[in-house]
Design a protein around this motif. Structure first.
Motif, PDB file in Angstrom:
ATOM      1  N   VAL A  79       0.840  -1.205   0.000  1.00 35.77           N
ATOM      2  CA  VAL A  79       0.000   0.000   0.000  1.00 35.77           C
ATOM      3  C   VAL A  79       0.872   1.251   0.000  1.00 35.77           C
ATOM      4  N   GLY A  80       1.930   1.234   0.810  1.00 33.10           N
ATOM      5  CA  GLY A  80       2.832   2.378   0.849  1.00 33.10           C
ATOM      6  C   GLY A  80       3.529   2.611  -0.478  1.00 33.10           C
ATOM      7  N   ALA A  81       4.026   1.536  -1.102  1.00 36.08           N
ATOM      8  CA  ALA A  81       4.757   1.658  -2.365  1.00 36.08           C
ATOM      9  C   ALA A  81       3.847   2.120  -3.503  1.00 36.08           C
ATOM     10  N   VAL A  82       2.654   1.532  -3.598  1.00 40.08           N
ATOM     11  CA  VAL A  82       1.716   1.916  -4.662  1.00 40.08           C
ATOM     12  C   VAL A  82       1.246   3.358  -4.469  1.00 40.08           C
ATOM     13  N   SER A  83       0.982   3.750  -3.221  1.00 40.67           N
ATOM     14  CA  SER A  83       0.567   5.127  -2.931  1.00 40.67           C
ATOM     15  C   SER A  83       1.669   6.100  -3.318  1.00 40.67           C
ATOM     16  N   LEU A  84       2.904   5.739  -3.000  1.00 42.38           N
ATOM     17  CA  LEU A  84       4.036   6.593  -3.346  1.00 42.38           C
ATOM     18  C   LEU A  84       4.165   6.742  -4.858  1.00 42.38           C
ATOM     19  N   ALA A  85       3.906   5.661  -5.591  1.00 37.94           N
ATOM     20  CA  ALA A  85       4.004   5.708  -7.055  1.00 37.94           C
ATOM     21  C   ALA A  85       2.896   6.563  -7.668  1.00 37.94           C
ATOM     22  N   ILE A  86       1.701   6.484  -7.117  1.00 38.07           N
ATOM     23  CA  ILE A  86       0.578   7.251  -7.654  1.00 38.07           C
ATOM     24  C   ILE A  86       0.711   8.737  -7.337  1.00 38.07           C
ATOM     25  N   TYR A  87       1.225   9.044  -6.148  1.00 33.99           N
ATOM     26  CA  TYR A  87       1.266  10.432  -5.675  1.00 33.99           C
ATOM     27  C   TYR A  87       1.903  11.408  -6.662  1.00 33.99           C
ATOM     28  N   PRO A  88       3.159  11.207  -7.117  1.00 42.09           N
ATOM     29  CA  PRO A  88       3.757  12.212  -8.001  1.00 42.09           C
ATOM     30  C   PRO A  88       3.061  12.317  -9.352  1.00 42.09           C
ATOM     31  N   LEU A  89       2.534  11.198  -9.847  1.00 41.04           N
ATOM     32  CA  LEU A  89       1.825  11.229 -11.126  1.00 41.04           C
ATOM     33  C   LEU A  89       0.578  12.097 -11.017  1.00 41.04           C
ATOM     34  N   ALA A  90      -0.170  11.927  -9.924  1.00 45.80           N
ATOM     35  CA  ALA A  90      -1.380  12.726  -9.719  1.00 45.80           C
ATOM     36  C   ALA A  90      -1.031  14.179  -9.405  1.00 45.80           C
ATOM     37  N   PHE A  91       0.003  14.386  -8.602  1.00 44.35           N
ATOM     38  CA  PHE A  91       0.367  15.736  -8.154  1.00 44.35           C
ATOM     39  C   PHE A  91       0.821  16.622  -9.311  1.00 44.35           C
ATOM     40  N   TYR A  92       1.760  16.128 -10.110  1.00 43.74           N
ATOM     41  CA  TYR A  92       2.265  16.952 -11.214  1.00 43.74           C
ATOM     42  C   TYR A  92       1.228  17.119 -12.313  1.00 43.74           C
TER      43      TYR A  92
END
Length: 307
Positions: A79-92
């Protein structure tokens, strides 16, 4: 007394470290705007992916030492790794579609609400105070007003749709940011070093992000400006910023950490106006003022949501 002073000192160090990381993160939207030819997906994947690899290498000994604890919670780690991967894609993507100021404010300002929600569901349940509920109403109203202000500036339905999608992606970024910070704190609470928790999550997240560059990274190094932008993003706000954030998270819980990082949108908004030249209408400023009230109310809330 000495123990209390020591505790206050470490809490202050942790808080200052997170504030420092927030200042670095606040520069990302403005810097990314200087490479418009690069996909926001590529910017996010490269910056967070490279930083994740560097953090994983830097903290490899700590990860090895705590691996027996980390591997006992594979779902939590995933969950931590997938969340980390999604975060920058959504943020930028949010900043590209909704603007640097709006994308950053919504992404970061929504994080405390998600932090409380997550801690209510999975952590120690507490009755939400009247102060917190008022802050939630103020923050929600502020986000709506900020969105409406930008919609009024748009030139057509397509631009409105893009703005709304940017706002939605900002909320996704806020949720995923909160999730991986919460996961890291859960491991720390289990006795794992902050370096191990952050390093493992970032390393696994990098393994998800970097392969995506095959599809999105065409223009990453096509010009010197693009190269400088993505290199800065990876090494300074992402790598150095998260080293500081990981240190701070050792002494500060997830809900307080997400609250402290709300300094990021202040930095981002100022840079967006001064450097990028973005304009915010009066209703937009009123929305940002309501978000500030929301944050002040949360900051003055007695007690912490999770321990």
């Amino acid at each position: 007394m000495r123990a209390a002073l020591l505790s206050m000192d470490t809490m202050l160090q942790g808080s200052l470290a997170i504030l420092f990381s927030s200042v670095l993160w606040g520069t990302t939207g403005t810097v990314a705007s200087f490479a418009p030819q690069v996909s926001p997906l590529a910017v996010g994947a490269f910056a967070m992916g490279v930083a994740g690899l560097l953090l994983g290498v830097m903290y490899r000994n700590a990860i090895k030492s705590d691996w027996y604890v980390l591997k006992n919670s594979p779902l939590l780690l995933a969950v931590g790794a997938v969340s980390l991967a999604i975060y920058p894609l959504a943020f930028y993507s949010s900043m590209r579609m909704a603007g640097v100021a709006v994308g950053t404010v919504i992404s970061i300002a929504s994080a405390p609400f998600f932090a409380v929600l997550i801690e209510q569901i999975f952590g120690r349940k507490q009755t939400l105070s009247t102060r917190w509920l008022i802050s939630a109403v103020a923050g929600t109203a502020g986000i709506i007003m900020l969105t409406l202000a930008e919609t009024a500036h748009s030139k057509g339905a397509a631009e409105n749709d893009q703005l709304i999608l940017g706002v939605i992606l900002g909320l996704v970024a806020g949720l995923t940011y909160t999730l991986y910070a919460w996961v890291a704190k859960q491991f720390i609470n289990q006795g794992v070093e902050s370096k191990s928790a952050m390093g493992a999550i970032f390393l696994l997240g990098a393994c998800i992000l970097l392969p995506s560059l095959y599809f999105t990274g065409n223009n990453l190094f096509s010009t010197m400006e693009n190269t400088l932008v993505v290199t800065y993003m990876a090494l300074v706000p992402m790598f150095l910023g998260y080293v500081a954030f990981g240190f701070g998270l050792k002494f500060v819980n997830a809900s307080k950490a997400t609250l402290l990082t709300l300094f990021e949108p202040v930095v981002a908004a100022v840079l967006a106006i001064v450097v990028v030249g973005e304009l915010i209408s009066p209703i937009g400023w009123l929305g940002m003022a309501l978000i500030s009230v929301c944050l002040l109310l949360q900051a003055s809330e007695k007690g912490e949501t999770a321990q």
